[in-house]
Enzyme design. Structure first.
Site, PDB file in Angstrom:
ATOM      1  N   HIS A 121       0.820  -1.215   0.000  1.00 43.70           N
ATOM      2  CA  HIS A 121       0.000   0.000   0.000  1.00 43.70           C
ATOM      3  C   HIS A 121       0.856   1.269   0.000  1.00 43.70           C
ATOM      4  O   HIS A 121       0.300   2.377  -0.008  1.00 43.70           O
ATOM      5  CB  HIS A 121      -0.938   0.030   1.205  1.00 43.70           C
ATOM      6  CG  HIS A 121      -1.962  -1.052   1.213  1.00 43.70           C
ATOM      7  ND1 HIS A 121      -2.775  -1.327   0.125  1.00 43.70           N
ATOM      8  CD2 HIS A 121      -2.298  -1.958   2.177  1.00 43.70           C
ATOM      9  CE1 HIS A 121      -3.579  -2.339   0.430  1.00 43.70           C
ATOM     10  NE2 HIS A 121      -3.303  -2.747   1.657  1.00 43.70           N
ATOM     11  N   ASP A 125      -2.849 -10.609  -2.110  1.00 44.78           N
ATOM     12  CA  ASP A 125      -3.426 -10.115  -0.865  1.00 44.78           C
ATOM     13  C   ASP A 125      -4.908  -9.825  -1.078  1.00 44.78           C
ATOM     14  O   ASP A 125      -5.339  -9.504  -2.194  1.00 44.78           O
ATOM     15  CB  ASP A 125      -2.690  -8.835  -0.462  1.00 44.78           C
ATOM     16  CG  ASP A 125      -2.998  -8.371   0.943  1.00 44.78           C
ATOM     17  OD1 ASP A 125      -2.173  -8.597   1.833  1.00 44.78           O
ATOM     18  OD2 ASP A 125      -4.069  -7.757   1.151  1.00 44.78           O
ATOM     19  N   HIS A 151      -6.458  -7.281  -0.187  1.00 44.09           N
ATOM     20  CA  HIS A 151      -6.573  -5.874  -0.530  1.00 44.09           C
ATOM     21  C   HIS A 151      -5.742  -5.577  -1.779  1.00 44.09           C
ATOM     22  O   HIS A 151      -4.642  -6.106  -1.936  1.00 44.09           O
ATOM     23  CB  HIS A 151      -6.070  -4.989   0.614  1.00 44.09           C
ATOM     24  CG  HIS A 151      -6.793  -5.202   1.906  1.00 44.09           C
ATOM     25  ND1 HIS A 151      -6.278  -5.962   2.937  1.00 44.09           N
ATOM     26  CD2 HIS A 151      -7.999  -4.748   2.324  1.00 44.09           C
ATOM     27  CE1 HIS A 151      -7.127  -5.964   3.948  1.00 44.09           C
ATOM     28  NE2 HIS A 151      -8.185  -5.242   3.609  1.00 44.09           N
ATOM     29  N   ASP A 183      -4.407 -12.923   3.970  1.00 42.22           N
ATOM     30  CA  ASP A 183      -5.693 -12.418   4.430  1.00 42.22           C
ATOM     31  C   ASP A 183      -6.833 -12.711   3.464  1.00 42.22           C
ATOM     32  O   ASP A 183      -7.985 -12.334   3.717  1.00 42.22           O
ATOM     33  CB  ASP A 183      -5.624 -10.920   4.727  1.00 42.22           C
ATOM     34  CG  ASP A 183      -4.874 -10.121   3.678  1.00 42.22           C
ATOM     35  OD1 ASP A 183      -4.514 -10.702   2.638  1.00 42.22           O
ATOM     36  OD2 ASP A 183      -4.636  -8.923   3.898  1.00 42.22           O
TER      37      ASP A 183
END
Length: 324
Positions: free
Chosen positions: A142, A177, A179, A266
């Site tokens: 990120h 991931d 996200h 995740d």
């Protein structure tokens, strides 16, 4: 501290993640070694000097402010379009921090620096040994070139990919991931020499919200070199692997001769973020398909939060990769 939905709670990026992940990797036969210090140069190849200076010094500056919190947390986030970078520490915190999920504490720079060095060391090993796992904390996908976000400060996967590219490799970054890897995408979005791909929960109602949509393909020289494969919430099994097969086909078409896997555990069905529903066994299937590319691979740890199967999920992935 972690602020979500206007409520302050414990940060899910807990140190105990390292213990669970290390145990899971060792159960798959991994042998750990300390990372080498490759210096600031490979990091500065991705992140500009003023951002690195900010990360190194902002906490010391912040601590001198009367009534300041223990951690640097901005209270303003500019749109940045046509705006100016301020001199003051509060303004710079907003300029260089995308959200409230990347608080900077006294040792954040040291931790982020060595997390990046871990990814660089894994890249060097993968070139000679074929594959290496980097147990990175904090994660990195990120982090934009000059902006932290979502527990991330330095873009570990991007730094590893740029190091490989600098030594002549044609590199693809595959982010699995839950996200979207918005920072990674942003770093390479106008470049065509690194292929970026991300399989993640649809950001229409899921972090990072503003990036990760299917129409985002890159711009300029990078047009067509970015592939987003957003999935409906709680997608599992065949829906996930259909997207993975599309990503692997694009990597093959790109002619990559090395792959960086941004490994977020995740996506698991029991992860606290509840974005997708990948099973523990699915991580082994995922790894086998990625390994089937037959490319040197740097496996960089991204997300995956504390829950009973966190270590098992990493064991499954790394075992599956070796069983290809």
């Amino acid at each position: 501290m972690f602020l979500a939905n206007g409520v302050t709670s414990a940060n899910p990026e807990q140190p105990a993640r390292i213990d669970a992940l290390r145990s899971g990797a060792e159960a798959a036969g991994a042998v750990f070694e300390a990372p080498h210090d490759h210096g600031i140069g490979p990091i500065a190849a991705i992140h500009p000097a003023e951002y690195l200076d900010f990360l190194q010094n902002i906490h010391k500056r912040w601590a001198r402010m009367e009534g300041a919190s223990d951690e640097v947390i901005p209270n303003i986030h500019p749109g940045r379009h046509g705006l100016s970078r301020p001199d003051g520490m509060v303004g710079q915190a907003g300029w260089h921090m995308a959200d409230t999920a990347c608080p900077i504490a006294a040792h954040t720079w040291e931790a982020a620096y060595w997390s990046a060095q871990t990814a660089l060391s894994a890249a060097a090993i993968a070139e000679s040994d074929g594959a290496a796992y980097a147990l990175c904390r904090p994660p990195g996908h990120h982090a934009f070139a000059d902006m932290a976000g979502g527990f991330c400060f330095l873009a570990n996967a991007a730094i590893a990919a740029e190091a490989l590219r600098g030594r002549g490799a044609r590199v693809a970054i595959l982010d699995v991931d839950v996200h979207h890897g918005n920072g990674t995408q942003g770093i390479f979005y106008d470049r065509g020499d690194v292929l970026t791909l991300s399989i993640h929960a649809d950001p229409a109602r899921f972090y990072p919200f503003f990036w990760g949509h299917a129409h985002e393909r890159g711009t300029g020289a990078g047009e067509g070199a970015n592939l987003n494969l957003p999935l409906a919430r709680r997608t599992a099994d065949e829906g996930y692997f259909e997207a993975l097969d599309k990503a692997l086909a694009r990597i093959a078409a790109f002619g990559a001769d090395a792959v960086v896997v941004a490994l977020g555990l995740d996506a698991h069905e029991d992860d606290p973020f509840q974005g997708l529903a990948v099973t523990t066994e699915d991580f082994a299937r995922m790894a086998k398909r990625i390994a089937g590319l037959g490319l040197p691979a740097v496996i960089v740890q991204e997300g995956g939060y504390l829950q009973p199967k966190l270590g098992e999920n990493l064991t499954s992935f790394l075992s599956g990769y070796q069983d290809r």
